[in-house]
Motif scaffolding. Sequence first.
Motif, PDB file in Angstrom:
ATOM      1  N   ASP A  36       0.833  -1.208   0.000  1.00 26.46           N
ATOM      2  CA  ASP A  36       0.000   0.000   0.000  1.00 26.46           C
ATOM      3  C   ASP A  36       0.866   1.255   0.000  1.00 26.46           C
ATOM      4  O   ASP A  36       0.522   2.273   0.611  1.00 26.46           O
ATOM      5  N   ARG A  37       1.993   1.178  -0.681  1.00 23.73           N
ATOM      6  CA  ARG A  37       2.969   2.255  -0.622  1.00 23.73           C
ATOM      7  C   ARG A  37       2.385   3.591  -1.061  1.00 23.73           C
ATOM      8  O   ARG A  37       2.589   4.623  -0.400  1.00 23.73           O
ATOM      9  N   ALA A  38       1.658   3.613  -2.175  1.00 26.27           N
ATOM     10  CA  ALA A  38       1.132   4.879  -2.696  1.00 26.27           C
ATOM     11  C   ALA A  38       0.146   5.509  -1.714  1.00 26.27           C
ATOM     12  O   ALA A  38       0.195   6.718  -1.438  1.00 26.27           O
ATOM     13  N   GLU A  39      -0.754   4.684  -1.177  1.00 25.87           N
ATOM     14  CA  GLU A  39      -1.749   5.212  -0.233  1.00 25.87           C
ATOM     15  C   GLU A  39      -1.077   5.719   1.036  1.00 25.87           C
ATOM     16  O   GLU A  39      -1.403   6.808   1.536  1.00 25.87           O
ATOM     17  N   LEU A  40      -0.142   4.946   1.578  1.00 29.99           N
ATOM     18  CA  LEU A  40       0.557   5.370   2.782  1.00 29.99           C
ATOM     19  C   LEU A  40       1.387   6.633   2.541  1.00 29.99           C
ATOM     20  O   LEU A  40       1.443   7.529   3.395  1.00 29.99           O
ATOM     21  N   GLY A  41       2.013   6.694   1.364  1.00 34.06           N
ATOM     22  CA  GLY A  41       2.808   7.877   1.042  1.00 34.06           C
ATOM     23  C   GLY A  41       1.962   9.134   1.002  1.00 34.06           C
ATOM     24  O   GLY A  41       2.372  10.192   1.503  1.00 34.06           O
ATOM     25  N   ALA A  42       0.768   9.024   0.409  1.00 30.80           N
ATOM     26  CA  ALA A  42      -0.124  10.183   0.342  1.00 30.80           C
ATOM     27  C   ALA A  42      -0.585  10.598   1.739  1.00 30.80           C
ATOM     28  O   ALA A  42      -0.649  11.793   2.062  1.00 30.80           O
ATOM     29  N   ILE A  43      -0.904   9.618   2.580  1.00 25.93           N
ATOM     30  CA  ILE A  43      -1.334   9.918   3.946  1.00 25.93           C
ATOM     31  C   ILE A  43      -0.198  10.567   4.728  1.00 25.93           C
ATOM     32  O   ILE A  43      -0.396  11.562   5.442  1.00 25.93           O
ATOM     33  N   LYS A  57      17.075  -1.191  10.315  1.00 24.88           N
ATOM     34  CA  LYS A  57      16.632  -0.724   9.008  1.00 24.88           C
ATOM     35  C   LYS A  57      15.999  -1.876   8.259  1.00 24.88           C
ATOM     36  O   LYS A  57      16.581  -2.946   8.122  1.00 24.88           O
ATOM     37  N   PRO A  58      14.765  -1.713   7.778  1.00 21.54           N
ATOM     38  CA  PRO A  58      14.101  -2.825   7.102  1.00 21.54           C
ATOM     39  C   PRO A  58      14.790  -3.161   5.778  1.00 21.54           C
ATOM     40  O   PRO A  58      15.315  -2.302   5.100  1.00 21.54           O
ATOM     41  N   GLU A  59      14.756  -4.399   5.487  1.00 23.92           N
ATOM     42  CA  GLU A  59      15.377  -4.868   4.255  1.00 23.92           C
ATOM     43  C   GLU A  59      14.313  -5.158   3.206  1.00 23.92           C
ATOM     44  O   GLU A  59      13.246  -5.687   3.506  1.00 23.92           O
ATOM     45  N   ASN A  60      14.626  -4.804   1.946  1.00 21.10           N
ATOM     46  CA  ASN A  60      13.798  -5.158   0.788  1.00 21.10           C
ATOM     47  C   ASN A  60      12.360  -4.674   0.931  1.00 21.10           C
ATOM     48  O   ASN A  60      11.428  -5.312   0.464  1.00 21.10           O
ATOM     49  N   LEU A  61      12.188  -3.521   1.568  1.00 13.19           N
ATOM     50  CA  LEU A  61      10.849  -2.947   1.650  1.00 13.19           C
ATOM     51  C   LEU A  61      10.863  -1.573   1.021  1.00 13.19           C
ATOM     52  O   LEU A  61      11.801  -0.796   1.192  1.00 13.19           O
ATOM     53  N   SER A  62       9.799  -1.245   0.294  1.00 22.31           N
ATOM     54  CA  SER A  62       9.675   0.091  -0.266  1.00 22.31           C
ATOM     55  C   SER A  62       9.174   1.029   0.809  1.00 22.31           C
ATOM     56  O   SER A  62       8.122   0.799   1.412  1.00 22.31           O
ATOM     57  N   CYS A 101       2.147  15.508   7.258  1.00 11.82           N
ATOM     58  CA  CYS A 101       3.242  16.470   7.385  1.00 11.82           C
ATOM     59  C   CYS A 101       2.802  17.866   6.956  1.00 11.82           C
ATOM     60  O   CYS A 101       3.169  18.865   7.587  1.00 11.82           O
ATOM     61  N   GLU A 102       2.000  17.943   5.902  1.00  5.00           N
ATOM     62  CA  GLU A 102       1.499  19.250   5.449  1.00  5.00           C
ATOM     63  C   GLU A 102       0.539  19.847   6.472  1.00  5.00           C
ATOM     64  O   GLU A 102       0.569  21.054   6.746  1.00  5.00           O
ATOM     65  N   GLN A 103      -0.332  19.016   7.043  1.00  9.27           N
ATOM     66  CA  GLN A 103      -1.248  19.507   8.070  1.00  9.27           C
ATOM     67  C   GLN A 103      -0.491  19.983   9.302  1.00  9.27           C
ATOM     68  O   GLN A 103      -0.831  21.015   9.898  1.00  9.27           O
ATOM     69  N   ARG A 105       8.659  16.442   6.247  1.00  8.52           N
ATOM     70  CA  ARG A 105       8.460  15.170   5.532  1.00  8.52           C
ATOM     71  C   ARG A 105       9.777  14.426   5.374  1.00  8.52           C
ATOM     72  O   ARG A 105       9.849  13.205   5.572  1.00  8.52           O
ATOM     73  N   GLN A 106      10.842  15.131   5.040  1.00  6.15           N
ATOM     74  CA  GLN A 106      12.147  14.481   4.858  1.00  6.15           C
ATOM     75  C   GLN A 106      12.668  13.918   6.175  1.00  6.15           C
ATOM     76  O   GLN A 106      13.180  12.799   6.229  1.00  6.15           O
ATOM     77  N   ALA A 107      12.532  14.693   7.248  1.00  2.00           N
ATOM     78  CA  ALA A 107      13.022  14.229   8.546  1.00  2.00           C
ATOM     79  C   ALA A 107      12.201  13.048   9.046  1.00  2.00           C
ATOM     80  O   ALA A 107      12.750  12.070   9.573  1.00  2.00           O
ATOM     81  N   ALA A 108      10.876  13.137   8.883  1.00  2.00           N
ATOM     82  CA  ALA A 108      10.024  12.028   9.313  1.00  2.00           C
ATOM     83  C   ALA A 108      10.314  10.780   8.479  1.00  2.00           C
ATOM     84  O   ALA A 108      10.306   9.657   8.988  1.00  2.00           O
ATOM     85  N   GLY A 109      10.608  10.977   7.179  1.00  2.00           N
ATOM     86  CA  GLY A 109      10.976   9.852   6.330  1.00  2.00           C
ATOM     87  C   GLY A 109      12.271   9.201   6.782  1.00  2.00           C
ATOM     88  O   GLY A 109      12.419   7.972   6.726  1.00  2.00           O
ATOM     89  N   ALA A 110      13.217  10.021   7.255  1.00  2.00           N
ATOM     90  CA  ALA A 110      14.460   9.464   7.777  1.00  2.00           C
ATOM     91  C   ALA A 110      14.203   8.625   9.019  1.00  2.00           C
ATOM     92  O   ALA A 110      14.843   7.593   9.237  1.00  2.00           O
ATOM     93  N   CYS A 111      13.248   9.054   9.838  1.00  2.00           N
ATOM     94  CA  CYS A 111      12.882   8.249  11.010  1.00  2.00           C
ATOM     95  C   CYS A 111      12.296   6.905  10.589  1.00  2.00           C
ATOM     96  O   CYS A 111      12.553   5.864  11.219  1.00  2.00           O
TER      97      CYS A 111
END
Length: 409
Positions: A297-304, A402-407, A309-311, A355-361
């Motif tokens: 569900d990468r696309a849906e999770l990415g949008a959420i 760090k997770p392996e082989n996950l998008s 982060c924008e909110q 968004r970038q910092a949260a993505g790093a987390c």
Amino acid sequence: MASPHTPTLPERLIAHLDMDAFYASVELLRYPELKGLPVVVGGRRMHEPKTLPDGSRQYARLRDYTGRGVITTSTYAARDLGVFSGMGLMKAALRAPDAILLPTDFDRYRHFSRLFKAAVAEIAPVIEDRGIDEIYIDLSEVPGVRESVGHDPQGGVRAVAREIKNAVQRATGLTCSIGVTPNKLLSKIASELDKPDGLTLLRADEIPSRIWPLAVRKINGIGPKANAKLESLGIETVGELAAADPQMLIAQFGRSYGHWLHEAAHGRDERPVVTHSEPVSISRETTFERDLHAKLDRAELGAIFTRLCEQLAGDLARKGYLGRTIGIKLRFVGFRTVTRDLTLDLPTQDAQTIRQAAGACLKRVDLSQRLRLLGVRVGSLSRPGDPAPARRPTRRVDSGPKPENLSLF
């Protein structure tokens, strides 16, 4: 001239104002035909009423709901059916399948919150903001509050409290309940005694007759765990708690909380009305209607994730804050909750930076299990123009695999 009865009033007169079924009441202004019916607020936008060709509205019913959402609030008619805030919507559907389901509209609720608080401030400006639908008010020095009316030394208090209630209704069209006592603890309890649209004045000498018969859970600060433990000790009412040996309470609950329980049962509370406080952090989170997977569900999770982060950036800008510590909160199947955060060199309120910092987390979390909830948080808050903090290397907290082989989303 001051009445001889006036000195009987306590030195402090603290009010607690609680809006009646606030979110639901705001919705009833928009849908007045629902007044008196069991209505639950907590659905998503898909549950908005539909306008039919004849101009009437078609409402979603609780029985048709599927998902894991919870009730934000309910009308008093719905509460009579055993449906309360915090309850899962599907569980509530078993109790009140025909209750009407409306989506939440927090922008609208915040608007009405500002309206009622501004109305109160015109009469009594010493206010402690306790959330979107409740405030404490220090009435001690409000003009007219210490005047007797006839033989009633509390007549001035009553008149000022009614004036506040009327001002709130004029500004919003909504009702509120007010409790006035010598302190915040008692006022919080008193505001619940005569809901909705109640006005309760309580003197210290009325505690045995009006407070002690109540269940201990009515005291704000006694949660489910403490309540269960007190019940196991044979303590179910405030009066029984007041009669309990203070040393026993300290032995069972620890020195600080045990002492507080004894004081609270006797209606003692010296906390001031705090007119200003700075938040520790600001956050946004959402619970999914279905479990989502980081890869499938990468696309849906990415949008959420981006929307949160924008909110959050919008919240920071609206409230006038910057933040240095960016964190995430993940809840997986089985209700296992994981948090990660990192601290930036400089504070920000920029959505892309958050968004970038949260993505790093996220990169430090094993995302192999499905997710129930996702949240983003900004802490270490400051105001624009505050002295810049000393620059230092980014601090990573609570690092994990760090997770392996996950998008990553």
